[in-house]
Design an enzyme around this catalytic site. Sequence first.
Site, PDB file in Angstrom:
ATOM      1  N   CYS A  76      16.663 -13.235  18.527  1.00 32.98           N
ATOM      2  CA  CYS A  76      15.791 -13.055  19.573  1.00 32.98           C
ATOM      3  C   CYS A  76      16.603 -13.394  21.051  1.00 32.98           C
ATOM      4  CB  CYS A  76      14.924 -14.478  19.828  1.00 32.98           C
ATOM      5  SG  CYS A  76      13.820 -14.674  21.207  1.00 32.98           S
ATOM      6  N   ASP A 128      13.108 -16.085  15.596  1.00 37.54           N
ATOM      7  CA  ASP A 128      12.521 -15.440  16.670  1.00 37.54           C
ATOM      8  C   ASP A 128      11.269 -16.121  17.176  1.00 37.54           C
ATOM      9  OD1 ASP A 128      12.377 -13.099  18.806  1.00 37.54           O
ATOM     10  OD2 ASP A 128      10.709 -12.640  17.255  1.00 37.54           O
ATOM     11  N   SER A 129      10.572 -15.747  18.317  1.00 38.43           N
ATOM     12  CA  SER A 129       9.399 -16.141  18.811  1.00 38.43           C
ATOM     13  C   SER A 129       8.034 -15.676  17.713  1.00 38.43           C
ATOM     14  CB  SER A 129       9.060 -15.781  20.063  1.00 38.43           C
ATOM     15  OG  SER A 129       8.978 -14.146  19.994  1.00 38.43           O
ATOM     16  N   GLU A 160       3.194  -7.910  18.585  1.00 39.12           N
ATOM     17  CA  GLU A 160       2.591  -9.280  17.835  1.00 39.12           C
ATOM     18  C   GLU A 160       0.901  -8.968  17.479  1.00 39.12           C
ATOM     19  OE1 GLU A 160       3.922 -12.567  17.250  1.00 39.12           O
ATOM     20  OE2 GLU A 160       5.950 -11.585  17.814  1.00 39.12           O
ATOM     21  N   HIS A 194      11.895  -7.160  19.535  1.00 36.87           N
ATOM     22  CA  HIS A 194      10.632  -6.718  19.207  1.00 36.87           C
ATOM     23  C   HIS A 194      10.593  -5.175  19.201  1.00 36.87           C
ATOM     24  CE1 HIS A 194       8.984 -10.718  19.420  1.00 36.87           C
ATOM     25  NE2 HIS A 194       7.826 -10.359  18.848  1.00 36.87           N
ATOM     26  N   CYS A 210      15.385  -6.798  23.130  1.00 39.65           N
ATOM     27  CA  CYS A 210      14.510  -7.607  22.672  1.00 39.65           C
ATOM     28  C   CYS A 210      14.332  -7.060  21.340  1.00 39.65           C
ATOM     29  CB  CYS A 210      13.208  -7.283  23.568  1.00 39.65           C
ATOM     30  SG  CYS A 210      11.867  -8.203  22.694  1.00 39.65           S
TER      31      CYS A 210
HETATM   32  N1  DGL Z   1      11.776 -11.131  20.144  1.00 38.08           N
HETATM   33  C1  DGL Z   1      12.409 -11.836  21.398  1.00 38.08           C
HETATM   34  C2  DGL Z   1      13.619 -11.316  22.388  1.00 38.08           C
HETATM   35  O1  DGL Z   1      14.295 -10.636  21.702  1.00 38.08           O
HETATM   36  C3  DGL Z   1      11.282 -12.643  22.063  1.00 38.08           C
HETATM   37  C4  DGL Z   1      10.250 -12.032  22.829  1.00 38.08           C
HETATM   38  C5  DGL Z   1       9.371 -12.827  23.515  1.00 38.08           C
HETATM   39  O2  DGL Z   1       8.598 -13.803  22.651  1.00 38.08           O
HETATM   40  O3  DGL Z   1       9.076 -12.465  24.425  1.00 38.08           O
HETATM   41  O4  DGL Z   1      13.692 -11.380  23.244  1.00 38.08           O
END
Ligand code: DGL
Length: 267
Positions: free
Chosen positions: A74, A10-11, A153, A187, A185
């Site tokens: 992600c 993931d990011s 984050e 996150h 997402c």
């Molecule tokens: N967690 C990621 C997603 O599901 C990436 C979020 C990001 O870095 O902008 O899209």
Amino acid sequence: MHDGPIGMFDSGFGGLTVARALIDLLPGEDVVYFGDTDRYPYGPRPLEEVRDFALQITRLLVERHDVKLVVVACNSASAAGLDLLRFEFDVPVIGVIDAGVRAMLSATRNNKVGVIGTVGTISSGAYQRAVQNLRAPVELTALACPGFVEFVEKGETDSDQVHVLAERLLAPARHAGIDSLLLGCTHYPFLARTIGDVMGRDVVLVSSADETAFEVRAILEETGLGRRTPGKGSHHFISSGDVDWFRQLGRRLLGPELDDVEAYSWR
Ligand code: DGL
């Protein structure tokens, strides 16, 4: 027979929601997780750039860590590069978008559903296409929520500021009369309390994490790739950013399995 680890990326911290579900469902599997915290957020970046990042990380997981399967934990990277990754690599590659859509469709009762995600994911049309491909008779409201990822984050999941932002960004979803909202997402499950407060009790929040873990289990069974060595699996984490922060916040978000963190630099 390949008895390597499952690779995930993931990011940053978002994919830990999927890692949690995977570790709970498949405690005997070894896992290597890459959090690209040096280059987060992916959401505002052009899809081509995110696709390149996804290629780089998958190559690293396959070539250096000998993973037997890759979970793109992600949505932004799944939207940008899943097809290419499947073409480029011999190991099975699993994304989170179809899994999330399946979970959302089984949750709705009134066939009015919503999905929230990063600007990249929502504007790619990946969710709109996934719903169309299934010919699901639902009305879909798709909304980008810029700013949510940055709060996670920073470890700020329940502050007044994130609440104010959620009130503003989620207003169209509230007015659309949806009964289930997919957190598109990885996150966003960390913001579930805030999002749930804003959406109200009648809206079910759905995440792709469990459904993705079930898909991984099914593929391991079908392909015979499940781990043969008995006992608990090992969990290894890699961060391209601040490793101490990754360990500290990651442990809070994932749990005690997050201990062994390696630094990786793209420079
Ligand atoms: N967690 C990621 C997603 O599901 C990436 C979020 C990001 O870095 O902008 O899209």
